[in-house]
Design an enzyme around this catalytic site. Structure first.
Site, PDB file in Angstrom:
ATOM      1  CE1 TYR A 287     -13.213  -7.074   1.492  1.00  0.00           C
ATOM      2  CE2 TYR A 287     -11.546  -8.661   0.819  1.00  0.00           C
ATOM      3  CZ  TYR A 287     -11.917  -7.562   1.562  1.00  0.00           C
ATOM      4  OH  TYR A 287     -10.999  -6.950   2.372  1.00  0.00           O
TER       5      TYR A 287
ATOM      6  NE  ARG B  95     -10.053   7.409  -3.546  1.00  0.00           N
ATOM      7  CZ  ARG B  95     -11.354   7.621  -3.471  1.00  0.00           C
ATOM      8  NH1 ARG B  95     -11.957   8.344  -4.389  1.00  0.00           N
ATOM      9  NH2 ARG B  95     -12.055   7.098  -2.493  1.00  0.00           N
TER      10      ARG B  95
ATOM     11  CG  ASP C 111      -8.639  -3.174  -3.885  1.00  0.00           C
ATOM     12  OD1 ASP C 111      -8.093  -2.545  -2.973  1.00  0.00           O
ATOM     13  OD2 ASP C 111      -9.396  -4.152  -3.678  1.00  0.00           O
TER      14      ASP C 111
ATOM     15  NE  ARG D 161      -4.253  -1.534   0.425  1.00  0.00           N
ATOM     16  CZ  ARG D 161      -5.330  -1.433   1.179  1.00  0.00           C
ATOM     17  NH1 ARG D 161      -5.506  -0.387   1.952  1.00  0.00           N
ATOM     18  NH2 ARG D 161      -6.252  -2.360   1.138  1.00  0.00           N
TER      19      ARG D 161
ATOM     20  NE  ARG E 199      -7.377   5.582   2.314  1.00  0.00           N
ATOM     21  CZ  ARG E 199      -8.231   4.725   2.829  1.00  0.00           C
ATOM     22  NH1 ARG E 199      -9.500   5.040   2.909  1.00  0.00           N
ATOM     23  NH2 ARG E 199      -7.828   3.570   3.284  1.00  0.00           N
TER      24      ARG E 199
HETATM   25  O1  CP3 Z   1      -0.025  -1.569  -2.424  1.00  0.00           O
HETATM   26  C1  CP3 Z   1      -0.342  -0.681  -3.229  1.00  0.00           C
HETATM   27  O2  CP3 Z   1       0.047   0.497  -3.144  1.00  0.00           O
HETATM   28  C2  CP3 Z   1      -1.159  -1.080  -4.450  1.00  0.00           C
HETATM   29  C3  CP3 Z   1      -2.565  -0.925  -4.359  1.00  0.00           C
HETATM   30  C4  CP3 Z   1      -3.437  -1.823  -3.484  1.00  0.00           C
HETATM   31  C5  CP3 Z   1      -4.673  -1.359  -2.941  1.00  0.00           C
HETATM   32  N1  CP3 Z   1      -5.287  -2.429  -2.353  1.00  0.00           N
HETATM   33  C6  CP3 Z   1      -5.173   0.005  -3.058  1.00  0.00           C
HETATM   34  C7  CP3 Z   1      -6.303   0.458  -2.238  1.00  0.00           C
HETATM   35  C8  CP3 Z   1      -3.312  -3.178  -3.143  1.00  0.00           C
HETATM   36  C9  CP3 Z   1      -2.162  -4.137  -3.427  1.00  0.00           C
HETATM   37  C10 CP3 Z   1      -4.499  -3.540  -2.433  1.00  0.00           C
HETATM   38  C11 CP3 Z   1      -4.739  -4.904  -1.940  1.00  0.00           C
HETATM   39  C12 CP3 Z   1      -5.920  -5.164  -1.121  1.00  0.00           C
HETATM   40  N2  CP3 Z   1      -7.166  -4.604  -1.196  1.00  0.00           N
HETATM   41  C13 CP3 Z   1      -5.986  -6.192  -0.137  1.00  0.00           C
HETATM   42  C14 CP3 Z   1      -4.856  -7.123   0.205  1.00  0.00           C
HETATM   43  C15 CP3 Z   1      -3.845  -6.490   1.083  1.00  0.00           C
HETATM   44  C16 CP3 Z   1      -4.293  -6.229   2.485  1.00  0.00           C
HETATM   45  O3  CP3 Z   1      -4.329  -5.043   2.848  1.00  0.00           O
HETATM   46  O4  CP3 Z   1      -4.577  -7.189   3.210  1.00  0.00           O
HETATM   47  C17 CP3 Z   1      -7.268  -6.162   0.409  1.00  0.00           C
HETATM   48  C18 CP3 Z   1      -7.793  -7.087   1.503  1.00  0.00           C
HETATM   49  C19 CP3 Z   1      -8.009  -5.168  -0.268  1.00  0.00           C
HETATM   50  C20 CP3 Z   1      -9.437  -4.819  -0.096  1.00  0.00           C
HETATM   51  C21 CP3 Z   1      -9.658  -3.395   0.227  1.00  0.00           C
HETATM   52  N3  CP3 Z   1      -9.444  -2.352  -0.641  1.00  0.00           N
HETATM   53  C22 CP3 Z   1     -10.161  -2.858   1.444  1.00  0.00           C
HETATM   54  C23 CP3 Z   1     -10.542  -3.677   2.657  1.00  0.00           C
HETATM   55  C24 CP3 Z   1     -10.238  -1.475   1.270  1.00  0.00           C
HETATM   56  C25 CP3 Z   1     -10.826  -0.479   2.238  1.00  0.00           C
HETATM   57  C26 CP3 Z   1      -9.942  -0.197   3.367  1.00  0.00           C
HETATM   58  C27 CP3 Z   1      -8.962   0.843   3.002  1.00  0.00           C
HETATM   59  O5  CP3 Z   1      -7.768   0.685   3.274  1.00  0.00           O
HETATM   60  O6  CP3 Z   1      -9.420   1.867   2.457  1.00  0.00           O
HETATM   61  C28 CP3 Z   1      -9.741  -1.161  -0.026  1.00  0.00           C
HETATM   62  C29 CP3 Z   1      -9.606   0.175  -0.634  1.00  0.00           C
HETATM   63  C30 CP3 Z   1      -8.275   0.563  -1.159  1.00  0.00           C
HETATM   64  N4  CP3 Z   1      -7.425  -0.246  -1.862  1.00  0.00           N
HETATM   65  C31 CP3 Z   1      -7.684   1.867  -1.083  1.00  0.00           C
HETATM   66  C32 CP3 Z   1      -6.454   1.800  -1.760  1.00  0.00           C
HETATM   67  C33 CP3 Z   1      -5.477   2.921  -1.992  1.00  0.00           C
HETATM   68  C34 CP3 Z   1      -8.309   3.095  -0.443  1.00  0.00           C
HETATM   69  C35 CP3 Z   1      -9.299   3.635  -1.397  1.00  0.00           C
HETATM   70  C36 CP3 Z   1      -9.545   5.107  -1.247  1.00  0.00           C
HETATM   71  O7  CP3 Z   1      -8.730   5.896  -1.735  1.00  0.00           O
HETATM   72  O8  CP3 Z   1     -10.571   5.457  -0.674  1.00  0.00           O
END
Ligand code: CP3
Length: 362
Positions: free
Chosen positions: A164, A50, A86, A37, A41
């Site tokens: 999910y 965003r 994602d 990640r 944000r």
């Molecule tokens: O790592 C990176 O920079 C690449 C991008 C990336 C995102 N999600 C961007 C994202 C990667 C590799 C993921 C993987 C992901 N997504 C996982 C596996 C890794 C982990 O954290 O366990 C999972 C379970 C998700 C599912 C997911 N996506 C959730 C639960 C959420 C909401 C919680 C949160 O952190 O906001 C997301 C949204 C998400 N994915 C955001 C980003 C940058 C935030 C979105 C926003 O800008 O509002």
């Protein structure tokens, strides 16, 4: 001798990037670092994007996704770029209605409730359904190739995606997922098989587009399941996924969160590099994983919220645990948190660089 040389297949030259070298267990001039990640944000550049674009639009527009991917590379000089997307968008091509809702997270409007819902899921090719991300990979690989910074492609593991699809969003208990798994074992098998098909195809497509390493995120199987359920309901499917993507020829990172009590079973699923979460000291985890596997990890992401003196102690602990062995990639043990100070990330990267390039004991 000449004949022998003629019959010797061309071996690929050993890579020069510190990240790829560590993925192959080769010595590198310093410990490579990137953060799960790393685009997100906590970065003001990302928040500015965003404000103007919805999450799914950012992901699906190749130029925008490429720009977000590159933000942390430009800001901190990480040794690898993970493509901005994602784990959930590949579910859209299968028939799920996905949205990211501010303050809530991912949401699936038509979640799986009964076996029939599994049988109507499609398995279309990623070249059709994930074209935006594949194009973003091409753009980023073109940009970073000359700088020798590899691009990481990724996908979710079948259990994590199934959770999910069945819960309709995030969960702490995984009650619906586990109830479905236990009550409808045949439909569970079909769901996991379709997810493996779609993710294997998607990961291979990312390599064709220019990804030179792949990471599989199994974020929730270890959180949700005890060892015997993991071995019975998850492991066979993960094995098929890792087996299928071996053919791509690129190193694969297996990041399985929450598996400390049965990490050997997660390692047995496959993958070249094992991603270690923040729960076990890296020293203990690596001894259990086996030194034949490179490892990635495992700073507690919360340490990035602590003052520098504490963050430095924790960072040094990880480096000391790796003991300068070839095949260590520095990373967090789960994604960077939203309220992480940018300055902490900057100092972390500088410190890992500096300390790991010194020869001999620190
Ligand atoms: O790592 C990176 O920079 C690449 C991008 C990336 C995102 N999600 C961007 C994202 C990667 C590799 C993921 C993987 C992901 N997504 C996982 C596996 C890794 C982990 O954290 O366990 C999972 C379970 C998700 C599912 C997911 N996506 C959730 C639960 C959420 C909401 C919680 C949160 O952190 O906001 C997301 C949204 C998400 N994915 C955001 C980003 C940058 C935030 C979105 C926003 O800008 O509002």
């Amino acid at each position: 001798m000449a004949e022998l040389a003629l019959n010797t297949p061309d071996l690929p030259a050993a890579p020069t990037s510190v990240f790829l070298r560590a993925c192959l267990g080769l010595p590198a001039e310093r410990t490579p670092i990137w953060l799960m990640r790393q685009a997100g944000r906590y970065m003001p550049e990302y928040r500015a994007m965003r404000e103007r674009h919805a999450m799914l639009d950012l992901i699906r527009t190749p130029e925008l996704a490429a720009e977000v991917t590159l933000q942390p590379i430009e800001a901190f000089g990480f040794d690898a770029a993970i493509i901005f997307s994602d784990i959930l968008p590949p579910l859209v091509g299968m028939g799920f209605e996905l949205d990211f809702i501010g303050g809530v997270g991912p949401s699936i409007a038509n979640r799986i409730e009964r076996p029939y819902d599994v049988d109507v899921l499609g398995t279309p090719p990623a070249d059709e359904t994930m074209a935006g991300t594949l194009e973003a990979i091409r753009i980023v690989a073109r940009e970073l190739g000359p700088r020798d910074v590899p691009v990481i492609g990724f996908a979710g593991a079948p259990f994590t995606l199934a959770s999910y699809a069945i819960e309709g969003g995030s969960t702490k208990e995984f009650a619906r997922t586990k109830a479905f798994m236990l009550s409808e074992p045949a439909a569970w098998q079909r769901l996991m098989s379709r997810l493996v098909t779609v993710q294997a195809d998607y990961l291979a497509a990312q390599v064709r587009a220019g990804a030179s390493v792949l990471q599989v995120f199994d974020s929730w199987a270890g959180r949700a399941l005890g060892q015997s359920d993991y071995v019975r309901y998850v492991q066979p499917h993960n094995i098929r996924l890792f087996e299928a993507i071996k053919r791509t020829g690129v190193p694969v990172i297996n990041f399985s969160l929450g598996v400390s009590s049965y990490i050997e079973d997660a390692v047995a699923c496959g993958g070249d590099v094992i991603g270690v979460d923040w729960q076990l000291p890296l020293r203990t985890a690596w001894a259990r994983i086996g030194y034949d596997h490179p490892v990635q990890g495992n700073l507690d992401p919360v340490a990035l919220l602590a003052p520098w003196r504490e963050l430095k102690v924790r960072t040094d602990e990880v480096l000391d645990d790796a003991a300068g062995r070839p095949g260590h990639i520095f990373n967090v043990g789960h994604g960077v948190l939203q309220n992480t100070p940018v300055d902490s990330v900057r100092r972390l990267v500088e410190h890992v660089r500096e300390r790991s390039s010194q020869k001999g004991p620190a």
